[in-house]
Design a protein around this motif. Structure first.
Motif, mmCIF file in Angstrom:
data_model
loop_
_atom_site.group_PDB
_atom_site.id
_atom_site.type_symbol
_atom_site.label_atom_id
_atom_site.label_comp_id
_atom_site.label_asym_id
_atom_site.label_seq_id
_atom_site.Cartn_x
_atom_site.Cartn_y
_atom_site.Cartn_z
ATOM 1 N N TRP A 1 -1.123 7.031 1.064
ATOM 2 C CA TRP A 1 -0.936 5.659 1.529
ATOM 3 C C TRP A 1 -1.971 4.805 0.799
ATOM 4 O O TRP A 1 -3.101 4.646 1.269
ATOM 5 C CB TRP A 1 -1.137 5.569 3.041
ATOM 6 C CG TRP A 1 -0.013 6.170 3.818
ATOM 7 C CD1 TRP A 1 1.080 5.532 4.318
ATOM 8 C CD2 TRP A 1 0.144 7.551 4.173
ATOM 9 N NE1 TRP A 1 1.910 6.419 4.961
ATOM 10 C CE2 TRP A 1 1.365 7.669 4.882
ATOM 11 C CE3 TRP A 1 -0.608 8.703 3.952
ATOM 12 C CZ2 TRP A 1 1.817 8.884 5.373
ATOM 13 C CZ3 TRP A 1 -0.158 9.908 4.431
ATOM 14 C CH2 TRP A 1 1.051 9.994 5.143
ATOM 15 N N PRO A 2 -1.617 4.302 -0.391
ATOM 16 C CA PRO A 2 -2.591 3.555 -1.202
ATOM 17 C C PRO A 2 -3.234 2.393 -0.464
ATOM 18 O O PRO A 2 -4.425 2.118 -0.658
ATOM 19 C CB PRO A 2 -1.744 3.059 -2.388
ATOM 20 C CG PRO A 2 -0.619 4.053 -2.470
ATOM 21 C CD PRO A 2 -0.316 4.433 -1.060
ATOM 22 N N LYS B 1 -5.998 3.823 1.442
ATOM 23 C CA LYS B 1 -6.842 4.733 0.677
ATOM 24 C C LYS B 1 -6.950 6.101 1.370
ATOM 25 O O LYS B 1 -8.040 6.681 1.493
ATOM 26 C CB LYS B 1 -8.239 4.129 0.472
ATOM 27 C CG LYS B 1 -8.224 2.849 -0.336
ATOM 28 C CD LYS B 1 -9.618 2.301 -0.534
ATOM 29 C CE LYS B 1 -9.588 1.019 -1.357
ATOM 30 N NZ LYS B 1 -10.950 0.445 -1.559
ATOM 31 N N SER B 2 -5.822 6.597 1.826
ATOM 32 C CA SER B 2 -5.812 7.884 2.516
ATOM 33 C C SER B 2 -4.694 8.757 1.962
ATOM 34 O O SER B 2 -3.708 8.257 1.418
ATOM 35 C CB SER B 2 -5.613 7.687 4.021
ATOM 36 O OG SER B 2 -4.360 7.085 4.283
ATOM 37 N N LYS B 3 -4.876 10.062 2.092
ATOM 38 C CA LYS B 3 -3.840 10.974 1.609
ATOM 39 C C LYS B 3 -3.937 12.324 2.316
ATOM 40 O O LYS B 3 -4.983 12.687 2.866
ATOM 41 C CB LYS B 3 -3.942 11.173 0.100
ATOM 42 C CG LYS B 3 -5.135 11.995 -0.370
ATOM 43 C CD LYS B 3 -5.075 12.177 -1.883
ATOM 44 C CE LYS B 3 -6.264 12.970 -2.395
ATOM 45 N NZ LYS B 3 -6.201 13.174 -3.861
ATOM 46 N N ILE B 4 -2.817 13.025 2.287
ATOM 47 C CA ILE B 4 -2.743 14.408 2.742
ATOM 48 C C ILE B 4 -2.484 15.256 1.510
ATOM 49 O O ILE B 4 -1.564 14.977 0.737
ATOM 50 C CB ILE B 4 -1.603 14.594 3.754
ATOM 51 C CG1 ILE B 4 -1.842 13.721 4.989
ATOM 52 C CG2 ILE B 4 -1.483 16.060 4.157
ATOM 53 C CD1 ILE B 4 -0.654 13.697 5.940
ATOM 54 N N VAL C 1 4.379 4.740 1.981
ATOM 55 C CA VAL C 1 4.022 6.103 1.596
ATOM 56 C C VAL C 1 4.375 6.372 0.133
ATOM 57 O O VAL C 1 5.346 5.834 -0.399
ATOM 58 C CB VAL C 1 4.739 7.126 2.509
ATOM 59 C CG1 VAL C 1 6.242 7.100 2.282
ATOM 60 C CG2 VAL C 1 4.188 8.532 2.293
ATOM 61 N N ASN C 2 3.558 7.167 -0.529
ATOM 62 C CA ASN C 2 3.782 7.555 -1.919
ATOM 63 C C ASN C 2 3.729 9.079 -1.984
ATOM 64 O O ASN C 2 2.668 9.683 -1.845
ATOM 65 C CB ASN C 2 2.706 6.939 -2.813
ATOM 66 C CG ASN C 2 2.961 7.221 -4.284
ATOM 67 O OD1 ASN C 2 3.990 7.781 -4.661
ATOM 68 N ND2 ASN C 2 2.025 6.827 -5.130
ATOM 69 N N ILE C 3 4.880 9.708 -2.173
ATOM 70 C CA ILE C 3 4.970 11.167 -2.178
ATOM 71 C C ILE C 3 4.950 11.671 -3.612
ATOM 72 O O ILE C 3 5.785 11.289 -4.421
ATOM 73 C CB ILE C 3 6.250 11.631 -1.455
ATOM 74 C CG1 ILE C 3 6.199 11.204 0.016
ATOM 75 C CG2 ILE C 3 6.416 13.142 -1.570
ATOM 76 C CD1 ILE C 3 7.471 11.470 0.781
ATOM 77 N N TYR D 1 6.941 12.280 6.888
ATOM 78 C CA TYR D 1 6.160 11.135 6.420
ATOM 79 C C TYR D 1 6.950 10.160 5.559
ATOM 80 O O TYR D 1 6.533 9.009 5.400
ATOM 81 C CB TYR D 1 4.924 11.627 5.666
ATOM 82 C CG TYR D 1 3.929 12.313 6.555
ATOM 83 C CD1 TYR D 1 3.279 11.624 7.588
ATOM 84 C CD2 TYR D 1 3.632 13.658 6.387
ATOM 85 C CE1 TYR D 1 2.372 12.252 8.411
ATOM 86 C CE2 TYR D 1 2.716 14.301 7.213
ATOM 87 C CZ TYR D 1 2.098 13.590 8.223
ATOM 88 O OH TYR D 1 1.200 14.219 9.043
ATOM 89 N N SER D 2 8.081 10.588 5.004
ATOM 90 C CA SER D 2 8.887 9.666 4.202
ATOM 91 C C SER D 2 9.473 8.549 5.053
ATOM 92 O O SER D 2 9.930 7.535 4.519
ATOM 93 C CB SER D 2 10.012 10.435 3.492
ATOM 94 O OG SER D 2 10.884 11.032 4.441
#
Length: 201
Positions: free
Chosen positions: A38-39, A42-45, A27-29, A21-22
């Motif tokens: 992913w601001p 508005k989604s995240k894992i 992307v914000n890890i 995903y990087s």
């Protein structure tokens, strides 16, 4: 995964996810929180564990459109069914159909019992790999609906849920074998039971 260390094992879930995903924009890890976000969308894992039975209660009130279990046989039936009840849509993902994915070697236990249509040769009406079947959960029991008896009404309170099982072996993972062909030799050196589970299933 069952435990936190299993998530962070070298080359495990977290390392693989970060490497994948990087490469995507925006992307914000966050390693401290074990989330990949992913601001803009508005989604995240989020990566989590259920080491103890009561850990399932940490997910009380949650809405997870997608849930993934790595090695689902490591979890209890109660843990799985509780998370199953959290598999629903929130306001953030109204167009997404909720689903669960799980990996496993269906060894004896509740997972093998659940997958009986696909893995039990004595099941009255066996299912083929990838065939979708429908079921109800009534108390502690799973009741499968035979294909000829299936009627879908569109009523979420009355209609059964669907599931399938896709059979595969190590030989279906061509990327892994190309990257590490010696892995087959390692699996072949296991005892008969482990070899049957990891090499021939």
């Amino acid at each position: 995964r069952k435990t936190f260390p299993q998530i962070k094992n070298p080359g495990g879930l977290w390392d693989t996810a970060v490497a994948l995903y990087s490469q995507l924009p925006g992307v914000n890890i966050k390693e401290s929180a074990l989330t990949i976000e992913w601001p803009k969308y508005k989604s995240k894992i989020a990566f989590s564990h259920l080491q103890h039975e009561q850990d399932k209660l940490q997910h009380q009130g949650a809405q997870y459109p997608v849930i993934g279990f790595d090695e689902v046989t490591h979890f209890s039936k109660n843990q799985f069914m509780y998370l199953f009840s959290r598999n629903r849509l929130g306001m953030c993902a109204p167009a997404l159909r909720p689903y669960i994915r799980a990996t496993c070697n269906p060894e004896p236990g509740w997972v093998r019992d659940f997958l009986a249509p696909w893995v039990d040769p004595k099941y009255p009406v066996p299912a083929t790999s990838g065939e979708v079947r429908h079921f109800f959960v009534r108390g502690d029991n799973v009741e499968w609906v035979y294909p000829e008896d299936l009627i879908l009404t569109g009523d979420p309170l009355q209609d059964p849920k669907s599931a399938t099982f896709i059979r595969s072996t190590i030989f279906d993972n061509k990327a892994l074998l190309e990257n590490d062909p010696g892995y087959l030799t390692q699996l072949n050196s296991l005892n008969a039971v482990e070899k049957a589970r990891l090499l021939h299933r």
